[in-house]
Enzyme design. Structure first.
Site, mmCIF file in Angstrom:
data_model
loop_
_atom_site.group_PDB
_atom_site.id
_atom_site.type_symbol
_atom_site.label_atom_id
_atom_site.label_comp_id
_atom_site.label_asym_id
_atom_site.label_seq_id
_atom_site.Cartn_x
_atom_site.Cartn_y
_atom_site.Cartn_z
ATOM 1 N N TYR A 92 -70.020 156.240 -17.442
ATOM 2 C CA TYR A 92 -70.554 156.068 -16.558
ATOM 3 C C TYR A 92 -70.273 155.700 -15.281
ATOM 4 C CZ TYR A 92 -73.161 152.090 -13.205
ATOM 5 O OH TYR A 92 -73.223 151.409 -12.296
ATOM 6 N N GLU A 144 -74.112 155.634 -7.507
ATOM 7 C CA GLU A 144 -74.388 155.610 -9.030
ATOM 8 C C GLU A 144 -74.180 156.936 -9.588
ATOM 9 O OE1 GLU A 144 -76.397 152.625 -11.917
ATOM 10 O OE2 GLU A 144 -77.295 153.709 -10.427
#
Length: 409
Positions: free
Chosen positions: A142, A229
């Protein structure tokens, strides 16, 4: 995304939730994000957007792997697509499928309403599919770049584990979250990129990984992003990082600097398909095939198209007006060519939209219109009786010649 930021903030320090800031955010679809990231040298999965079944057929042929499989991904501005459910009963908004079954799946997905944990019970319509090549991913991580109110600048957040469980991970294992403020004046340093890459657990191709992380930051700054993101940021079977999926947000106040990005989103809002190009003739057409033919014949006569703008086969007068607003907002456009073949789309509806658009926008460039098909005579009459300076054409070749010649006036 806001809930995630709040959780990461409590897990990793002083990142403030965006709800307390007076910003407006513009989001784009996954395929648009992939196109933008690739411009900054970021590794993304190969894929093409599909707005119709014909597009799906072409896309699956281009993206099929050695086993004849592709990935179909619903394009909506909400998360949880993979676990979502269509109101028709079809389970999942993302499917790994064979080329043979892709068409039948697409019939249920395109035009359907997908309900996910983030859409609410009303769901969101799926007007576009992303036909992507299946990737061999070994590990998921991530990485996000956000605006941090407390430090008045960007902050990079990473985790060596990623995928759909990032929210739970941030709550259960806050020590795995890496937070790194970035000085907006100096930008991201090589040392910061290397530290993040190592924190993500990257052991191979470290220089390439640093370049990917710095590329994401460069895009964040140069594209006026409020959020980047990447979830998951994946490692492929060769050990290189790939932005397998990403959500990008932009500050609306930057639309004067990011005209192409905002034009694509404005088009999508009105169910119009828009792609910016490098030429000077704006094109408004109905149907991808007609669009390709129009762009080719413009090039044949010595000019280049400024865009691909498809109003679809059943556009309303209001959609035509919005299409003109998008075209005329582009300073690169020096002439506009409208090429419509009326089937379901009636020529008189298009003509009324053109006339009303010309009255609403400040039309400073030559406008050439070629209409053919259903209600064509009524359409031509509306244009001729409008009293506006609109050049009509008998066929596509005539329209292209007139559009190219108008550039020299």
């Amino acid at each position: 995304m806001q809930r995630l930021v709040q959780r990461l903030a409590s897990a990793s320090g002083s990142v403030s939730p965006w709800g307390s800031q007076q910003f407006r955010f513009l989001n784009i679809h996954e395929y648009q994000g992939a196109q933008l990231m690739s411009k900054f040298g970021i590794h993304v999965p190969d894929g093409v957007p599909a707005f119709s079944l014909d597009d799906v057929i072409k896309g699956t042929k281009a993206m099929a792997d050695e086993k004849g499989e592709v990935v179909l991904k619903s394009q909506i501005l909400a998360g949880g697509r993979g676990l979502g459910k269509f109101k028709s009963g079809l389970q999942g908004g993302v499917h790994l499928t064979s080329v043979e079954k892709a068409i039948e799946l697409s019939k249920e997905m395109l035009g359907g309403t997908l309900v996910t944990k983030q859409t609410g019970p009303a769901g969101k319509p799926v007007n576009t599919l992303y036909v992507a090549k299946k990737m061999k991913l070994v590990r998921e991580m991530y990485l996000a770049i956000l605006l941090d109110r407390n430090s008045s600048g960007p902050v990079m957040i990473g985790c060596s584990e990623g995928g759909t469980s990032i929210e739970d991970l941030a709550e259960k294992f806050p020590d795995k979250i890496i937070k790194m403020p970035i000085d907006i004046r100096t930008g991201m340093t090589d040392e910061q990129a290397a530290t993040m890459a190592k924190g993500l657990g990257v052991t191979q191709h470290l220089e390439d990984a640093k370049g990917q992380i710095k590329g994401l930051y460069e895009m964040f700054v140069k594209s006026d992003c409020t959020m980047v993101e990447v979830n998951p940021l994946a490692e492929d079977d060769k050990g290189k990082l790939v932005a397998a999926d990403a959500k990008l947000g932009f500050d609306d106040n930057a639309n004067f600097r990011q005209k192409e990005i905002f034009a694509e989103v404005a088009a999508a809002k009105f169910d119009l398909n828009y792609i910016g190009l490098d030429g000077s003739i704006g094109c408004m057409v109905n149907g991808a095939g007609l669009a390709m033919a129009t762009m080719d014949i413009i090039k044949l006569h010595g000019a280049a198209p400024a865009n691909f703008l498809d109003v679809g086969g059943n556009a309303s007068e209001a959609q035509v007006v919005e299409a003109f607003k998008i075209l005329t907002a582009d300073p690169q456009v020096k002439a506009i060519l409208v090429n419509i073949f009326g089937g379901i789309m009636k020529c008189d509806v298009i003509a009324s939209g053109i006339v009303n658009a010309c009255k609403q926008v400040d039309m400073k460039v030559p406008l050439i219109v070629r209409l053919e098909g259903t209600n064509v005579e009524a359409g031509k009459k509306i244009i001729n009786d409008s009293g506006l300076t609109i050049t009509t054409a008998d066929d596509l070749d005539d329209a292209a010649i007139k559009a190219v010649k108008s550039l020299s006036r």
